[in-house]
Write an enzyme that holds these catalytic residues in place. Structure first.
Site: not given
Ligand code: NAD
Length: 507
Positions: A158, A182, A185-186, A290, A392
């Site tokens: 996301f 793909k 989905e957020r 990240c 994390e």
């Protein structure tokens, strides 16, 4: 979460298969929030395995002619795509920021960093060229070519809904592959818009398909015999799962995971510069990067005390706002569950005995009390045995781990389970050089807090930050998305020698 969304009367995000919008019929939905207000603003249908199969079939059908399209024509589509994305920059940034929560300027950066990979992809005809040796033997020439793999897939997180999809499909498609994306989905709307713009740029139907979904869709990709390669970016446990399952099903897989990047601060560093860099790298995008810098490692107590003295006013000056606020330094986190997770880590840090210098919990933005905001948080005296250090957090939380000397500081990132990025701040070239050469981490910054490599170099972390052996974009990307074929040719005028029963060698 999923089925509740079906009853909400909001915009529905569709799939893009074979060049057409496809509504999807799974009956399972994901909710898309506006994190600044804390409300559902759209819904996305989560694909079934059958719907994923349709996208893969569309990509398989499109592959032969796209692979046979000459490289320069493929590059022209990329040039046009780049132009269209630039023309739609404002629309894409607004959409991205409304679903993700990052501020508009940062959302533009997300799109722009992806575009830089598209610029690299425009030059793929050069990068994809093979090698040639004339006269490798008597009358023998040897040449190699880099051929596309076939149907490839990308599964993305996301936190960079524009950049990371473009890292993947930009290079893969320019190399002659067809693609099934793909996205998360957020925040799926920007990846879908990118697919639409690719079509508008002249990308043939089926070359780039976008299917939305969760584990069911991912598993359908991982097990499908027609998918030849999978690129994944997301959290480490899922990355490891994708790598293990994708390779078990015979696919080429690169899977990039989580991170815990350290910034080592030498006593000779320019502390004003360090503080300036640290607040941006630790709190920018609410720490949901990240390549964020959530761990500062000052060497010596004097360095640590000076750092904290300068950090505290800098943190107090940070403005948290809705993602459209042009003055805000950062916005909300992506959803309520993630906010809760970050707050739990802050409590865990307290319980573990770290010293909480600034507590971002309970931050409320006036007029947006339901938004998913967290104030900047600072911990001192964090130690390597603490869980909050080892894991994390992915939020606006900066942890200070004090080191006694260079050796101790350099060992911390090297021994950590993650190995994505690391930075060293110093005026000492020799120490920096030594650090860069020895540290067990994939991307290193020297007085650069977020060392994300430029598009024509390659992005990738080590240890639990990266599974597989080829990085994203740059030449590593071209290698990942192609396979080498080597041809040895001879054009004899007649029979020149007797049959050979021993292995031919070059005498
Ligand atoms: P995530 O792992 O939750 O999701 C990533 C993708 O995996 C999504 O498309 C999601 O739908 C899918 N997925 C989720 N659960 C799954 C399951 N059980 N089985 C199969 N697929 C599943 O990651 P996220 O929260 O979207 O993104 C944040 C994470 O990504 C952080 O850990 C961050 O460090 C990492 N990240 C890494 C890089 C990198 O280059 N190393 C870059 C960006 C983000």
């Amino acid at each position: 979460m999923a089925d509740a969304a079906a009853t909400v009367d909001v915009r529905a995000v569709h799939h893009l298969i074979a060049g057409k919008p496809v509504a999807g019929a799974s009956g399972r939905w994901g909710e898309i929030f506006n994190p600044s207000v804390g409300e559902v603003q759209a819904k996305v249908q989560l694909a079934t395995g059958g719907e994923v199969d349709k996208a893969i079939q569309a990509a398989a059908k499109a592959f032969p002619s796209w692979a046979a399209t000459n490289p320069q024509r493929r590059a022209r589509v990329m040039f046009k795509f780049k132009q269209l994305v630039e023309e739609h920059m404002d629309e894409l940034a607004a959409l991205l920021s409304s679903e993700h929560g990052k501020v508009l300027a940062d959302a533009r950066g997300d799109v722009q960093r992806g575009l830089e990979v598209i610029e690299f992809a425009c030059g793929v005809p050069h990068a994809q060229k093979g090698e040639y040796t004339e006269g490798a033997g008597p009358g023998i020439d040897v040449y190699s070519m880099r051929q596309p793999l076939g149907v490839c897939a990308g599964i993305t997180p996301f936190n960079f809904p524009a950049m990371i999809p473009m890292w993947m499909f930009g290079v893969a498609i320019a190399c002659g592959n067809t693609f099934v994306l793909k996205p998360s989905e957020r925040d799926p709307s920007v990846p879908l818009r990118l697919g639409e713009l690719f079509l508008e740029a002249g990308g043939p139907d089926g070359v780039l398909n976008v299917v939305h979904g969760d584990k069911e869709a991912v598993d359908a990709i991982l097990t499908h015999p027609d998918v030849k390669a999978v690129s994944f970016v997301g959290s480490s446990d899922i990355a490891q799962y994708i790598y293990a399952n994708g390779t078990a099903h015979g696919k080429r897989v690169q899977a990039f995971g989580g991170a815990k990047n350290h910034g080592v601060i030498m006593p000779d560093a320019d502390m004003d510069q360090v503080v300036n860099d640290l607040v941006g790298a630790a709190f920018g995008s609410a720490g949901e990067r990240c390549m964020a810098l959530p761990v500062a490692v000052p060497i010596g107590d004097d360095t640590a005390d000076e750092l904290i003295d300068k950090l505290l006013p800098a943190i107090a000056g940070l403005k948290i706002g809705v993602s459209t606020d042009p003055d805000a330094h950062y916005g909300p986190v992506v959803n309520a569950a993630h906010k809760k997770r970050i707050e739990n880590y802050i409590q865990m840090g307290v319980d573990e005995g770290a010293e909480l210098k600034v507590d971002g919990r309970g931050f409320k933005l006036q007029g947006h009390e339901n938004g998913f905001f967290i104030g900047p948080t600072l911990f001192d005296h964090v130690t390597p045995t603490m869980k909050t250090y080892q894991e994390e957090i992915f939020g606006p939380v900066l942890q200070i781990v004090r080191a006694k000397n260079f050796e101790e500081a350099a060992a911390l990132p090297s021994n950590h389970q993650y190995g994505n990025g690391v930075a060293i701040f110093t005026r000492n070239g020799l120490a920096a050089r030594e650090f860069a050469a020895r540290v067990n981490v994939g991307m290193v910054g020297i007085n650069v807090p977020i060392p994300v490599p430029v598009a024509y170099h390659s992005f990738g972390g080590w240890k639990r930050s990266g599974f597989g052996d080829q990085n994203q974009h740059g030449m590593e990307g071209v290698r990942f998305w192609t396979k080498v074929k080597t041809v040895t040719q001879r054009w004899p005028e007649g029979l020149t020698e007797d049959s050979a029963f021993i292995i031919p060698t070059m005498k």
